[in-house]
Write an enzyme that holds these catalytic residues in place. Structure first.
Site, PDB file in Angstrom:
ATOM      1  N   HIS A   1       0.827  -1.211   0.000  1.00  0.00           N
ATOM      2  CA  HIS A   1       0.000   0.000   0.000  1.00  0.00           C
ATOM      3  C   HIS A   1       0.861   1.261   0.000  1.00  0.00           C
ATOM      4  O   HIS A   1       0.380   2.350  -0.347  1.00  0.00           O
ATOM      5  CB  HIS A   1      -0.938  -0.028   1.216  1.00  0.00           C
ATOM      6  CG  HIS A   1      -2.153   0.843   1.063  1.00  0.00           C
ATOM      7  ND1 HIS A   1      -2.099   2.149   0.647  1.00  0.00           N
ATOM      8  CD2 HIS A   1      -3.468   0.585   1.264  1.00  0.00           C
ATOM      9  CE1 HIS A   1      -3.321   2.662   0.610  1.00  0.00           C
ATOM     10  NE2 HIS A   1      -4.171   1.727   0.969  1.00  0.00           N
ATOM     11  N   ALA A   2       2.116   1.154   0.385  1.00  0.00           N
ATOM     12  CA  ALA A   2       3.005   2.313   0.318  1.00  0.00           C
ATOM     13  C   ALA A   2       3.335   2.664  -1.133  1.00  0.00           C
ATOM     14  O   ALA A   2       3.763   3.774  -1.438  1.00  0.00           O
ATOM     15  CB  ALA A   2       4.292   2.048   1.100  1.00  0.00           C
TER      16      ALA A   2
END
Lengths: 451, 451
Positions: B138-139
């Site tokens: 998700h980063a």
């Protein structure tokens, strides 16, 4: 609730996403002739029905004093289908695809919200065999005990049709009754941890230093002594024990000496290939078992000592290298035998498992590793083994690389074979599987020179 | 080296062994008629040959200022065979075995020593289809952008035989040239992070409080708002979009309203079954996209806002429940539109992704969760999609449960279907798959009452 021994706790404390601290095993079985096409499913369903669990297989880290590394709790609801899973190989089901799967499974962390073990039944090998990959956390069991535990699921009777499972073995003997109350026990453990851990660390450090000082060598820096990543690669192969025994006889050494020299020759060739052979010889750390023969899995805790061995990787001649290894082992054992009782105890407790060394201040600085590689020879059965009529072809141990020790070689006896299991950091140890060919060449060189 | 935006860094900082922070996707394809028995192997080999990588697929956390969460580096050597793997289902290859495999893959952490993505080609489904499980951190990318990225590998032309891969898509447009030097950019990013992060957090918190204060309800405690374990279970199913549209038409609501009411009814039945239905209605957090239609994967960063929705789980009547949901959504959107520009900006940045909320002091105390569940409706293609002649049957999003939010419902449009992907903590959310039947019953109840 039960306190975790300070030494077992090390394996929980030291674990990170990059450093899973479980020991593994990859077993290969011949599928019995009367097995149907549903064999794997049928076995799996039968095993799932066995829902009695030995206390070790119920142990789960509990939060106590705010940390999950201090105490065990006994899990009440165990989702056996989570711990015992089926896996399959993609087509065409080659052996290297099995190794890829085993590498993937060995790279993944155990879930600390459950008892710390997993077993995977693997189908889809094109040769019709099936495999079992197992892993257990090192805080529960050491590598030697794990191998013994798996051996106890087997029998030398091909006709026996009992399906023994590691989590519910017949008890070899009663565990001793706990003396005193639970809290009394906790208090004693706490006292003992508080009082003895630093002293034991100091004693272990002194013992190791004495061992090192006595040796005419230091471990060089090498490509194996680096920080490691989170992924693993494994490589396995079997060799006939008889070949090693022939070299042993012809040279007047031991099986272990020959195995170490065989590994040394392979490491030398691998490092030459990688343009990374240090001038000074590699030093191996060789765990030696201090476990009595009648010890069982019920006896928890890790009982290994550790001796250092000069691998002679600077020497091209295989026989000369074997002599150096053999002499080094002999002298290390002498040093070991000359240690004071407290030093011996410290060395033989968990303290000297290679991982515990990372907690000895200054011992694992990457600039001066105390040793370059762990090479471990775990005892195994002398006769062919069976599990519910399925013959065990091989049983490959898969141990733990860690920061500063990017590759591990562990082997075990299995009937007429020596089964080698190599596990390396997937990033820092390229072409790990080429070490297998180097091992074969190295043994072959020893044979040609000695026999 | 490139600094990680403070908001993307949240997803690296918040990740632990119990809380993997990757978004996943499970795609199902019809195998083309002319495919041979080696189809999976042939595809895999072709894809392995595509070794050009978009910068996002080279990004790897770098150690900078002693922590690996502050900066990205671009990986130079990428072992594509590690990132793109083959997997297989055990016999007989049932759909639930695919879900077990996807659950296992979704539970495992990505290796931070490599670019943060994996793609698994899955064979062995008994119906002859094949599956692709993908995950990205998700980063790197939010769930909406991840779905878009995967969509861009597809085409609506069944005859097109180009094999597009997510790591090397044709660039939609040039990324803007970096202005100034690298170090200038780093300094600017640092300044901006230092200056704006606490202010943005305060603004986001104020905005959410305002939203909450405006609402005539608080989220109750529920079984979903608990600490979670490390293992996941997923459940997926498709529903014809037309069924939802019929309910929408008959009730004068929106597709999203109906989908939320359908989920609400399913959650109500599930909680009744678990003897865990709170008296007060569950509150859903519904991410809304602030991404312009022409945004592409090249545009990094998460662009979602979040509105709170009363799910009316205390109401037995399906139409009455739908009315409550619809009215709640309408009012929440009004509140959202009335926010000050800085509040809107704060809400619409990464700050209000549900995870970022865990960093808002006091917002995620388990006693008073700000909401009970995230239900996310991600846009998808309207026409049937193909990948190298293989028709996409379904595309199930798999999102992220986290502490205090043990289950997530994400759905997407795929041609004529709505594809639901449910992911739950395997320990605290028992019988997750029963939610699928409850979803069907809930939709069916809405149809009978409305149409």
């Amino acid at each position: 609730m039960e306190l975790i021994s300070p030494i077992d706790a090390v394996f929980l404390l030291a674990e990170s996403r990059e450093h899973p601290m479980h020991v593994g095993s990859l077993q290969l079985f011949e599928t019995p002739e009367d097995a149907g096409p549903d064999y794997a499913r049928v076995i799996h369903e039968k095993l799932l029905a066995d829902t009695e669990f030995h206390p070790t297989f119920r142990k789960q880290p509990a939060n106590w004093l705010g940390t999950p590394q201090l105490a065990w709790t006994q899990a009440e609801d165990i989702e056996l289908a989570y711990h015992l899973r089926r896996s399959a190989l993609p087509s065409p089901g080659r052996f290297d695809q099995l190794l890829e799967l085993a590498s993937e499974l060995h790279s993944a962390l155990l879930d600390r919200h459950r008892p710390l073990w997993e077993i995977h039944l693997v189908e889809g090998l094109s040769d019709g065999r099936f495999a079992i990959y197992s892993k257990m956390h090192h805080a529960l069991i050491d590598g030697v005990a794990a191998q013994r535990l798996l051996q106890r699921t087997l029998t030398d009777d091909p006709a026996a049709n009992e399906m023994r499972v590691p989590w519910n073995l017949p008890r070899a003997r009663r565990a001793p009754e706990p003396s005193g109350s639970l809290f009394g026990g906790i208090a004693r453990n706490l006292l003992s941890a508080a009082n003895s851990a630093p002293a034991a660390l100091r004693a272990a450090r002194a013992a190791l230093l004495q061992q090192q000082l006595t040796m005419p060598f230091d471990a060089p820096r090498s490509m194996f002594n680096v920080p490691i990543g989170g992924a693993r690669r494994c490589a396995v192969r079997s060799w006939p024990l008889e070949r090693v025994k022939q070299v042993k006889k012809a040279t007047g050494t031991t099986v272990n000496d020959v195995v170490l020299a065989m590994s040394a020759g392979a490491l030398r060739e691998y490092l030459i290939e990688q343009h990374a052979l240090p001038d000074k010889p590699l030093i191996a750390m060789v765990p030696i078992s201090l476990r009595a023969d009648d010890d069982t899995a019920e006896t928890s805790g890790v009982k290994v000592g550790a001796i250092l061995c000069n691998l002679g990787t600077d020497i091209a001649d295989p026989i000369e290298r074997l002599r150096v290894v053999s002499e080094s082992m002999r002298r290390s054992k002498e040093v070991y035998n000359s240690l004071s009782p407290i030093q011996t105890m410290a060395l033989s407790g968990l303290m000297l498992s290679p991982l515990a060394l990372t907690f000895l201040p200054g011992m694992l600085s990457l600039a001066n590793p105390p040793f370059n590689i762990v090479i471990s020879n775990v005892p195994g059965p002398k006769d062919p083994q069976y599990w519910n009529g399925a013959r065990l072809d091989a049983s490959y141990p898969m141990s733990i690389p860690f920061d500063g020790q990017a590759v591990n070689i562990t082997l075990t006896t299995n009937g007429d074979n020596l089964d080698f299991g190599l596990v390396g950091c997937r990033r820092s140890v390229p072409r790990l599987r080429s070490l297998l060919d180097h091992l074969e060449n190295s043994l072959s060189d020893l044979e040609q020179a000695a026999v």
